[in-house]
Design a protein around this motif. Structure first.
Motif, PDB file in Angstrom:
ATOM      1  N   GLY A 102       0.826  -0.903  -0.123  1.00 41.76           N
ATOM      2  CA  GLY A 102       0.218   0.106  -0.128  1.00 41.76           C
ATOM      3  C   GLY A 102       0.603   1.729   0.467  1.00 41.76           C
ATOM      4  N   LEU A 103       2.063   0.791   0.215  1.00 47.13           N
ATOM      5  CA  LEU A 103       3.012   2.658   0.456  1.00 47.13           C
ATOM      6  C   LEU A 103       3.718   1.778  -1.327  1.00 47.13           C
ATOM      7  CD1 LEU A 103       3.185   2.768   4.068  1.00 47.13           C
ATOM      8  CD2 LEU A 103       1.512   3.567   3.010  1.00 47.13           C
ATOM      9  N   ASP A 104       5.105   3.597  -1.302  1.00 41.51           N
ATOM     10  CA  ASP A 104       5.337   3.422  -2.707  1.00 41.51           C
ATOM     11  C   ASP A 104       6.161   4.641  -2.723  1.00 41.51           C
ATOM     12  OD1 ASP A 104       3.971   5.437  -3.338  1.00 41.51           O
ATOM     13  OD2 ASP A 104       2.782   4.905  -4.341  1.00 41.51           O
ATOM     14  N   THR A 105       6.197   4.976  -1.487  1.00 40.68           N
ATOM     15  CA  THR A 105       7.927   5.836  -1.712  1.00 40.68           C
ATOM     16  C   THR A 105       8.267   6.012  -0.648  1.00 40.68           C
ATOM     17  OG1 THR A 105       6.540   7.090  -3.860  1.00 40.68           O
ATOM     18  CG2 THR A 105       8.139   8.993  -2.163  1.00 40.68           C
ATOM     19  N   VAL A 106       9.797   6.326  -0.284  1.00 41.75           N
ATOM     20  CA  VAL A 106      10.739   6.522   1.270  1.00 41.75           C
ATOM     21  C   VAL A 106      10.938   7.642   0.674  1.00 41.75           C
ATOM     22  CG1 VAL A 106      12.258   5.627   1.822  1.00 41.75           C
ATOM     23  CG2 VAL A 106      10.997   3.823   1.509  1.00 41.75           C
ATOM     24  N   VAL A 107      10.915   8.889   2.162  1.00 45.24           N
ATOM     25  CA  VAL A 107      11.442  10.131   2.738  1.00 45.24           C
ATOM     26  C   VAL A 107      12.716  10.147   3.212  1.00 45.24           C
ATOM     27  CG1 VAL A 107      10.734  12.223   3.016  1.00 45.24           C
ATOM     28  CG2 VAL A 107       8.817  11.364   1.820  1.00 45.24           C
ATOM     29  N   PRO A 108      13.437  10.269   2.962  1.00 49.76           N
ATOM     30  CA  PRO A 108      14.758   9.989   3.492  1.00 49.76           C
ATOM     31  C   PRO A 108      14.999  10.399   5.244  1.00 49.76           C
ATOM     32  CG  PRO A 108      15.866  10.441   1.556  1.00 49.76           C
ATOM     33  CD  PRO A 108      14.258  10.752   2.046  1.00 49.76           C
ATOM     34  N   VAL A 109      15.503   9.716   6.368  1.00 52.77           N
ATOM     35  CA  VAL A 109      15.602  10.706   7.514  1.00 52.77           C
ATOM     36  C   VAL A 109      15.001  12.000   7.522  1.00 52.77           C
ATOM     37  CG1 VAL A 109      16.264  10.696   9.649  1.00 52.77           C
ATOM     38  CG2 VAL A 109      15.846   8.799   8.806  1.00 52.77           C
ATOM     39  N   GLU A 110      16.423  12.639   6.899  1.00 58.81           N
ATOM     40  CA  GLU A 110      17.129  14.180   6.426  1.00 58.81           C
ATOM     41  C   GLU A 110      15.893  14.806   5.841  1.00 58.81           C
ATOM     42  OE1 GLU A 110      19.576  11.410   3.444  1.00 58.81           O
ATOM     43  OE2 GLU A 110      18.656  11.483   5.968  1.00 58.81           O
ATOM     44  N   ASP A 111      14.832  13.974   5.344  1.00 54.02           N
ATOM     45  CA  ASP A 111      14.171  15.499   4.397  1.00 54.02           C
ATOM     46  C   ASP A 111      13.126  15.243   5.184  1.00 54.02           C
ATOM     47  OD1 ASP A 111      16.166  15.415   2.695  1.00 54.02           O
ATOM     48  OD2 ASP A 111      15.254  14.063   1.004  1.00 54.02           O
ATOM     49  N   CYS A 112      12.773  14.493   6.589  1.00 51.25           N
ATOM     50  CA  CYS A 112      11.524  15.299   7.456  1.00 51.25           C
ATOM     51  C   CYS A 112      11.843  16.214   8.804  1.00 51.25           C
ATOM     52  CB  CYS A 112      11.102  13.624   7.534  1.00 51.25           C
ATOM     53  SG  CYS A 112      10.546  13.045   6.612  1.00 51.25           S
ATOM     54  N   THR A 113      11.535  16.635   9.021  1.00 49.23           N
ATOM     55  CA  THR A 113      11.152  16.798  10.645  1.00 49.23           C
ATOM     56  C   THR A 113       9.832  16.134  11.521  1.00 49.23           C
ATOM     57  OG1 THR A 113      11.431  18.947   9.531  1.00 49.23           O
ATOM     58  CG2 THR A 113      11.109  18.772  12.441  1.00 49.23           C
ATOM     59  N   VAL A 114      10.496  15.452  12.547  1.00 51.18           N
ATOM     60  CA  VAL A 114      10.116  14.896  13.426  1.00 51.18           C
ATOM     61  C   VAL A 114       9.577  15.757  14.909  1.00 51.18           C
ATOM     62  CG1 VAL A 114      10.150  13.608  15.133  1.00 51.18           C
ATOM     63  CG2 VAL A 114      11.380  13.018  13.125  1.00 51.18           C
ATOM     64  N   LEU A 115       8.106  15.925  14.520  1.00 46.85           N
ATOM     65  CA  LEU A 115       7.593  16.425  15.686  1.00 46.85           C
ATOM     66  C   LEU A 115       7.082  16.264  16.856  1.00 46.85           C
ATOM     67  CD1 LEU A 115       4.791  18.034  12.693  1.00 46.85           C
ATOM     68  CD2 LEU A 115       7.150  18.576  13.500  1.00 46.85           C
ATOM     69  N   ALA A 116       6.859  14.913  16.457  1.00 49.03           N
ATOM     70  CA  ALA A 116       6.340  14.139  18.405  1.00 49.03           C
ATOM     71  C   ALA A 116       6.898  12.501  18.240  1.00 49.03           C
ATOM     72  CB  ALA A 116       5.223  14.449  18.745  1.00 49.03           C
ATOM     73  N   ARG A 117       7.643  12.557  19.380  1.00 47.35           N
ATOM     74  CA  ARG A 117       8.281  11.076  19.424  1.00 47.35           C
ATOM     75  C   ARG A 117       6.586  10.224  20.700  1.00 47.35           C
ATOM     76  NH1 ARG A 117      13.076   9.796  17.408  1.00 47.35           N
ATOM     77  NH2 ARG A 117      13.547  12.034  16.477  1.00 47.35           N
ATOM     78  N   ASP A 118       7.097   8.666  21.053  1.00 53.26           N
ATOM     79  CA  ASP A 118       6.148   8.382  21.914  1.00 53.26           C
ATOM     80  C   ASP A 118       7.362   7.705  23.367  1.00 53.26           C
ATOM     81  OD1 ASP A 118       7.691   6.075  21.463  1.00 53.26           O
ATOM     82  OD2 ASP A 118       6.813   4.774  20.348  1.00 53.26           O
ATOM     83  N   GLY A 119       7.053   6.942  24.106  1.00 52.42           N
ATOM     84  CA  GLY A 119       7.649   7.409  25.290  1.00 52.42           C
ATOM     85  C   GLY A 119       9.328   6.546  25.066  1.00 52.42           C
ATOM     86  N   GLU A 120       9.305   5.678  23.784  1.00 53.58           N
ATOM     87  CA  GLU A 120      10.600   5.238  23.610  1.00 53.58           C
ATOM     88  C   GLU A 120      11.362   5.690  22.704  1.00 53.58           C
ATOM     89  OE1 GLU A 120       9.651   0.840  23.251  1.00 53.58           O
ATOM     90  OE2 GLU A 120       8.396   0.407  24.920  1.00 53.58           O
ATOM     91  N   GLY A 121      10.730   6.965  22.016  1.00 51.37           N
ATOM     92  CA  GLY A 121      11.481   7.844  21.049  1.00 51.37           C
ATOM     93  C   GLY A 121      10.958   7.308  20.013  1.00 51.37           C
ATOM     94  N   ARG A 122      10.631   6.096  19.330  1.00 56.51           N
ATOM     95  CA  ARG A 122       9.851   6.094  18.516  1.00 56.51           C
ATOM     96  C   ARG A 122       9.544   7.682  17.332  1.00 56.51           C
ATOM     97  NH1 ARG A 122       9.495   0.603  19.928  1.00 56.51           N
ATOM     98  NH2 ARG A 122       7.402   1.383  20.431  1.00 56.51           N
TER      99      ARG A 122
END
Length: 419
Positions: A102-122
């Motif tokens: 169902g997914l078809d594209t990957v955005v590299p980590v460096e092309d994203c900004t992480v806005l929130a994480r869970d308690g384990e840092g994900r």
């Protein structure tokens, strides 16, 4: 027996005396250096599934994904994880991990900004730094090798690169020709086998034996025995009878094939009922080379004793037989221009120790080395190839193209390249 064949005539005669050996199934772990008896078609795709080329976030591309688009991260897929499905949001994904259905594209980590994480840092929410391109950073199933694709043809010799690909497509065994068995006899009472031994007057170190044994093994032979024999016809006759009785495919001797008092190999072969196919060629070094067939089809090569003469005989003529017995085509030559002028006596092909070099414009050329005499081995330290000067030629100006072969079977002539 026609005397003084040309090099090409001798090679053709040798190949005509050879038939590919029996076929056996060989586990891939034991197949290095073996020769394929049948083509190999890929039983599965490589890669076997679509996977990520980057650490990042997999998503389903659509119109409207622009800079600062916020997406929830709904799952995580690591390398080794199995089938997963997802149609909305993003999936945190690692390099090599399977792309969720169902997914078809990957955005590299460096092309994203992480806005929130869970308690384990994900990551649980990301914003895109810019609009992604559809299908980017995805390695598609079969993009390297497609299922059903012919990967290797019959006659291919398996090196590490071939084994790497075969493992990737799921091959466990291959059909390969049985390696030819070879026995090597070095003749001469002057020969000393112990490395570093003190030499008595008249003695020399046996350099031919170890060198040729390794060369034949590299060329695909199973060297079953190597012996050093005195200049006694009866000793050679006894070993020859043993090898013929065992059905050894090749017997190779060094020394005792010229015209001297102790050159007994041709007579012993005749007494054993061998058919001498040729003795002496229009080439130097190695003119006294002998080729015979004996027993139930054993091929016998009598190489001259001088080290470079025996090396030439092994490299070009024994190797030609090994290739044919393994179902391989004749070895092709690389045609390169001479770096300098050369002259030679017409009527003989000259097989010259050579190095490869680059001209001022970066084009490859072949440079003949000093010390071409058949007893001189030190020039082999600088040699990377054999250059063949044609039989009929006398003067060869610089730039004349000549056939060039690696120094050893399957060797890399570009090693040590100079300008």
């Amino acid at each position: 027996m026609k005397t003084m064949l040309s090099v090409d005539e001798a090679l053709a005669l040798i190949r005509n005396c050879c038939a590919p050996l029996a076929i056996e199934q060989v586990p891939l772990a034991e197949a290095f250096g073996r020769v394929l008896a049948a083509p190999v078609d890929a039983p599965r795709n490589l890669p076997p599934f679509a996977n990520s080329a980057m650490d990042g976030f997999a998503l389903r591309w659509r119109e409207g994904l622009v800079e600062d688009t916020v997406l929830p991260v709904l799952a995580e897929q690591a390398a080794g994880d199995g089938i997963a499905g997802q149609s909305e949001g993003a999936c945190s994904i690692m390099t090599g991990a399977r792309i969720p259905d169902g997914l078809d594209t990957v955005v590299p980590v460096e092309d994203c900004t992480v806005l929130a994480r869970d308690g384990e840092g994900r990551p649980t929410s990301i914003a895109l730094s810019h609009a992604p391109q559809p299908g980017h950073h995805v390695r598609h199933a079969g993009e390297d090798v497609a299922a059903g694709q012919c990967v290797l043809e019959a006659g291919a010799r398996l090196g590490e690169e071939a084994l790497l690909v075969l493992r990737g497509i799921g091959i466990g065994t291959v059909a390969a020709h049985r390696p030819p068995r070879l026995a090597l006899a070095c003749t001469g009472r002057e020969l000393v086998d112990t490395d570093g031994a003190e030499l008595e007057p008249g003695q020399i170190a046996n350099t031919n034996g170890p060198y040729l044994e390794r060369l034949f093994a590299e060329a695909g032979a199973e060297v079953v025995e190597r012996v050093t024999l005195p200049d006694e016809p009866a000793a050679f006759a006894a070993w020859l009878a043993r090898w013929l009785d065992a059905g050894i495919e090749l017997v190779v001797t060094t020394g005792a094939v010229s015209m001297g008092r102790y050159d007994f190999v041709p007579d012993v072969l005749r007494e054993a009922g061998a058919d001498l196919r040729f003795h002496k060629l229009k080439m130097r070094p190695g003119k006294p080379l002998l080729f015979a067939t004996a027993g139930r089809g054993t091929l016998v090569f009598g190489l001259p004793g001088n080290p470079v003469s025996s090396t030439v005989g092994a490299r070009f003529f024994v190797d030609a037989a090994l290739r044919a017995l393994a179902g391989r085509a004749a070895e092709p030559a690389l045609l390169l221009p001479l770096a300098g002028a050369a002259c030679k006596k017409p009527g003989f092909s000259m097989l010259q120790k050579a190095a490869l070099a680059l001209d001022p414009d970066g084009r490859l050329q072949v440079r003949l080395l000093k010390g071409q005499e058949s007893f001189k081995t030190a020039p082999l330290l600088a040699a990377r190839a054999w250059a063949v000067l044609p039989e009929d030629a006398a003067e060869l100006p610089a730039g004349t193209p000549v056939p060039v072969y690696p120094l050893r079977p399957g060797g890399a002539p570009f090693d040590g390249l100079t300008r």
